[in-house]
Design a protein around this motif. Structure first.
Motif, PDB file in Angstrom:
ATOM      1  N   GLY A  41       4.606  -5.072   8.291  1.00  0.00           N
ATOM      2  CA  GLY A  41       3.669  -4.063   8.668  1.00  0.00           C
ATOM      3  C   GLY A  41       3.219  -2.936   7.678  1.00  0.00           C
ATOM      4  O   GLY A  41       3.280  -3.020   6.713  1.00  0.00           O
ATOM      5  N   ASP A  42       2.490  -1.978   8.087  1.00  0.00           N
ATOM      6  CA  ASP A  42       1.800  -1.066   7.492  1.00  0.00           C
ATOM      7  C   ASP A  42       2.779   0.346   7.186  1.00  0.00           C
ATOM      8  O   ASP A  42       2.050   1.268   6.823  1.00  0.00           O
ATOM      9  N   SER A  43       3.856   0.452   7.762  1.00  0.00           N
ATOM     10  CA  SER A  43       4.577   1.377   7.452  1.00  0.00           C
ATOM     11  C   SER A  43       4.937   1.588   6.025  1.00  0.00           C
ATOM     12  O   SER A  43       5.478   0.691   5.459  1.00  0.00           O
ATOM     13  N   THR A  44       5.165   2.951   5.531  1.00  0.00           N
ATOM     14  CA  THR A  44       5.541   3.156   4.206  1.00  0.00           C
ATOM     15  C   THR A  44       7.098   3.791   4.269  1.00  0.00           C
ATOM     16  O   THR A  44       7.223   4.608   5.125  1.00  0.00           O
ATOM     17  N   CYS A  45       7.571   4.266   2.927  1.00  0.00           N
ATOM     18  CA  CYS A  45       8.667   4.953   2.892  1.00  0.00           C
ATOM     19  C   CYS A  45       8.637   6.577   2.521  1.00  0.00           C
ATOM     20  O   CYS A  45       9.460   6.821   2.048  1.00  0.00           O
ATOM     21  N   ILE A  46       7.370   6.676   2.273  1.00  0.00           N
ATOM     22  CA  ILE A  46       6.971   7.994   1.532  1.00  0.00           C
ATOM     23  C   ILE A  46       6.186   8.863   2.758  1.00  0.00           C
ATOM     24  O   ILE A  46       5.209   8.451   3.267  1.00  0.00           O
ATOM     25  N   GLN A  47       6.535  10.221   2.480  1.00  0.00           N
ATOM     26  CA  GLN A  47       5.614  11.331   3.217  1.00  0.00           C
ATOM     27  C   GLN A  47       5.268  12.373   2.187  1.00  0.00           C
ATOM     28  O   GLN A  47       6.215  12.981   1.812  1.00  0.00           O
ATOM     29  N   HIS A  48       4.034  12.392   1.899  1.00  0.00           N
ATOM     30  CA  HIS A  48       3.474  13.249   0.875  1.00  0.00           C
ATOM     31  C   HIS A  48       3.583  14.640   1.412  1.00  0.00           C
ATOM     32  O   HIS A  48       2.987  14.836   2.651  1.00  0.00           O
ATOM     33  N   LEU A 324       5.585   7.632 -16.292  1.00  0.00           N
ATOM     34  CA  LEU A 324       4.617   7.235 -15.057  1.00  0.00           C
ATOM     35  C   LEU A 324       5.419   6.206 -14.307  1.00  0.00           C
ATOM     36  O   LEU A 324       5.804   5.081 -14.901  1.00  0.00           O
ATOM     37  N   CYS A 325       6.301   6.860 -13.171  1.00  0.00           N
ATOM     38  CA  CYS A 325       7.115   6.041 -12.531  1.00  0.00           C
ATOM     39  C   CYS A 325       6.174   5.121 -11.170  1.00  0.00           C
ATOM     40  O   CYS A 325       5.673   5.759 -10.341  1.00  0.00           O
ATOM     41  N   CYS A 326       5.934   3.734 -11.437  1.00  0.00           N
ATOM     42  CA  CYS A 326       5.181   2.813 -10.540  1.00  0.00           C
ATOM     43  C   CYS A 326       6.201   2.567  -9.444  1.00  0.00           C
ATOM     44  O   CYS A 326       7.257   2.021  -9.714  1.00  0.00           O
ATOM     45  N   CYS A 327       5.571   2.797  -8.400  1.00  0.00           N
ATOM     46  CA  CYS A 327       6.439   2.176  -7.124  1.00  0.00           C
ATOM     47  C   CYS A 327       5.537   1.560  -5.988  1.00  0.00           C
ATOM     48  O   CYS A 327       4.366   2.086  -5.833  1.00  0.00           O
ATOM     49  N   SER A 328       6.094   0.627  -5.463  1.00  0.00           N
ATOM     50  CA  SER A 328       5.498   0.169  -4.177  1.00  0.00           C
ATOM     51  C   SER A 328       5.766   1.126  -3.065  1.00  0.00           C
ATOM     52  O   SER A 328       7.097   1.709  -3.072  1.00  0.00           O
ATOM     53  N   PRO A 329       5.024   1.288  -2.125  1.00  0.00           N
ATOM     54  CA  PRO A 329       5.224   2.202  -0.892  1.00  0.00           C
ATOM     55  C   PRO A 329       5.791   1.787   0.292  1.00  0.00           C
ATOM     56  O   PRO A 329       6.484   2.201   1.177  1.00  0.00           O
ATOM     57  N   SER A 330       6.047   0.197   0.189  1.00  0.00           N
ATOM     58  CA  SER A 330       6.889  -0.416   1.225  1.00  0.00           C
ATOM     59  C   SER A 330       8.382  -0.307   1.289  1.00  0.00           C
ATOM     60  O   SER A 330       8.944  -0.376   0.414  1.00  0.00           O
ATOM     61  N   THR A 331       8.842  -0.309   2.561  1.00  0.00           N
ATOM     62  CA  THR A 331      10.103  -0.124   2.993  1.00  0.00           C
ATOM     63  C   THR A 331      11.094  -1.229   2.374  1.00  0.00           C
ATOM     64  O   THR A 331      12.032  -1.341   1.747  1.00  0.00           O
ATOM     65  N   LEU A 332      10.110  -2.568   2.282  1.00  0.00           N
ATOM     66  CA  LEU A 332      10.668  -3.735   1.594  1.00  0.00           C
ATOM     67  C   LEU A 332      11.370  -3.610   0.080  1.00  0.00           C
ATOM     68  O   LEU A 332      12.423  -4.105  -0.224  1.00  0.00           O
ATOM     69  N   ASN A 333      10.606  -2.600  -0.404  1.00  0.00           N
ATOM     70  CA  ASN A 333      11.042  -2.453  -2.035  1.00  0.00           C
ATOM     71  C   ASN A 333      11.805  -0.955  -1.940  1.00  0.00           C
ATOM     72  O   ASN A 333      11.810  -0.569  -3.329  1.00  0.00           O
ATOM     73  N   ALA A 334      12.357  -0.314  -0.845  1.00  0.00           N
ATOM     74  CA  ALA A 334      12.862   0.990  -1.095  1.00  0.00           C
ATOM     75  C   ALA A 334      14.037   1.099  -1.988  1.00  0.00           C
ATOM     76  O   ALA A 334      13.955   2.213  -2.656  1.00  0.00           O
ATOM     77  N   SER A 335      14.887   0.048  -2.037  1.00  0.00           N
ATOM     78  CA  SER A 335      15.968   0.350  -2.884  1.00  0.00           C
ATOM     79  C   SER A 335      15.535   0.419  -4.465  1.00  0.00           C
ATOM     80  O   SER A 335      15.805   1.311  -5.369  1.00  0.00           O
ATOM     81  N   GLU A 336      14.540  -0.563  -4.898  1.00  0.00           N
ATOM     82  CA  GLU A 336      14.080  -0.557  -6.264  1.00  0.00           C
ATOM     83  C   GLU A 336      13.324   0.915  -6.552  1.00  0.00           C
ATOM     84  O   GLU A 336      13.170   1.267  -7.563  1.00  0.00           O
TER      85      GLU A 336
END
Ligand code: ADP
Ligand code: MG
Length: 382
Positions: A41-48, A324-336
């Motif tokens: 789904g479209d939920s992300t693990c970050i809150q700006h 520059l730390c590049c990240c996916s915003p998805s919970t699927l990749n939260a640990s990485e």
């Protein structure tokens, strides 16, 4: 109320404050991929919270608060990233101060997109990455430069794969050696240096370097995510027989994901382990640089990998450095993503001491100048 205008002096002061600060660390979250949306789904693990701060929620629902120099959210444009973190370094390079820009993160997190863009030639100007923008920026600065100064701009491009430095502008040079001397600092012996006179010429050479990287890929098992790619620009200026050189290195680092997760086996696993060692070596160098007591010099294990040796100036010496730390915003990749962000948080404490590089005065003597005034605060404190 009083409105203060930023006088030149204040701008200079602000600049100096930034100069004295540590390595600049930024985070960038790419938009969710269609696979991530399909699977989670479209939920992300970050809150700006603001331009520098955000709360990161891991898979277990734990909250972590991070503060970096700047956080680029999913809607950020390539031009925003360039103007914040690369433009000041480009201006410094033209003024003979070294700069380094590193893109770190797991495979698929947006390192190459940030560095090169959707396409190095940037069919769509908006998606042009840092490298082609840096090229434009250098030549733009030169058009405004002193007419009495003669500038030369050179490009090298190398890849570090399996602890070998491969020249991407001449594939016959597949094991370049790293040397250090007083004049050039750390450099690659015999690496091809192409003189470039405008953006078009630079892009042409960059794209053949990128194509050379892809050539190796078929026999190297997706080497591009398992190798580090460095784009090296040297700007030399000569005025009244005095020569100064600024070097700007951009590095698209190998994917930082844990190997176990990639499902690699046998020979491929062994290969991946060797390559991962250089990122561990980078982590160890950062640890050693940031865990020392003030005033006491730790042993810094730069020589443990080709990557850390090449980045020695960027990390502990004469360079203005951005991570520059590049990240996916998805919970699927939260640990990485969390591991990438922690790497960034640790790197934030590194101090470097950039200075103006001057290799010869008018009597032909070698000399170095502190940057930009003779301020002692640029001394290494680690
Ligand atoms: P990496 O180099 O870290 O392995 P890439 O840069 O190749 O990752 O990005 C993976 C995918 O996500 C690519 O298809 C890329 O175009 C896309 N992507 C990455 N960052 C962004 C972004 N900021 N905006 C749009 N698409 C992006
Ligand atoms: Mg990539």
């Amino acid at each position: 109320f009083t409105i203060f205008e930023e006088s030149d002096l204040e701008i200079e002061l602000l600049r100096e404050l930034r100069d004295m600060s540590n390595v600049t660390v930024c985070a960038r979250f790419r938009p969710l991929s269609s696979k991530e949306i399909r699977d989670h789904g479209d939920s992300t693990c970050i809150q700006h919270l603001d331009a520098e701060t955000f709360v990161f929620k891991d898979e277990k629902g734990e909250d972590y608060r991070f503060r970096f120099d700047r956080v680029f959210d999913q809607g950020s444009e390539q031009v925003d990233v360039y103007e914040f973190l690369a433009l000041p370094i480009v201006q410094d390079t033209v003024n003979a101060v070294n700069g380094t820009i590193l893109a770190y993160g797991q495979t698929g997190a947006g390192k190459t997109y940030s560095m090169e863009g959707a396409n190095i030639f940037g069919c769509d100007g908006n998606t042009k990455g840092l490298v082609p923008r840096v090229v434009d920026g250098i030549f733009e600065c030169l058009t405004q430069a002193n007419v009495m100064t003669v500038y030369t701009v050179k490009l090298s491009m190398v890849e570090i794969y399996m602890e070998k430095v491969r020249d991407l502008l001449d594939l016959s040079k597949d094991n370049l050696q790293i040397k250090e001397d007083k004049v050039q600092g750390i450099h690659l012996l015999g690496a091809t240096e192409i003189y470039i006179s405008d953006s078009a010429e630079a892009l042409q050479n960059l794209s053949s370097g990128i194509a050379n990287r892809a050539v190796g890929e078929t026999n190297m098992n997706m080497a591009s995510s398992r190798s580090h790619c460095a784009y090296i620009f040297t700007v030399q200026q000569e005025q009244h027989r005095r020569v100064k050189t600024g070097k700007l290195v951009l590095v698209d680092l190998a994917g930082s994901e844990k190997i176990e997760k990639t499902g690699a086996e046998g020979k491929v696993l062994e290969e991946a382990k060797t390559i991962n060692k250089s990122l561990s070596a980078l982590g160890n160098v950062i640890k050693a640089l940031t865990s020392g007591t003030q005033g006491k010099l730790n042993h810094i294990p730069y020589r443990d990998s080709k990557l850390t040796r090449i980045l020695q100036d960027a990390l502990g010496g004469n360079s203005r450095t951005v991570l520059l730390c590049c990240c996916s915003p998805s919970t699927l990749n939260a640990s990485e993503s969390l591991s990438t962000l922690r790497f960034g948080a640790r790197a934030k404490h590194i101090k470097t001491s950039p200075r103006v590089n001057s290799i010869r005065d008018k009597n032909g003597r070698e000399q170095m100048e502190p940057f930009p005034t003779k301020d002692e605060s640029y001394e290494r404190t680690l």
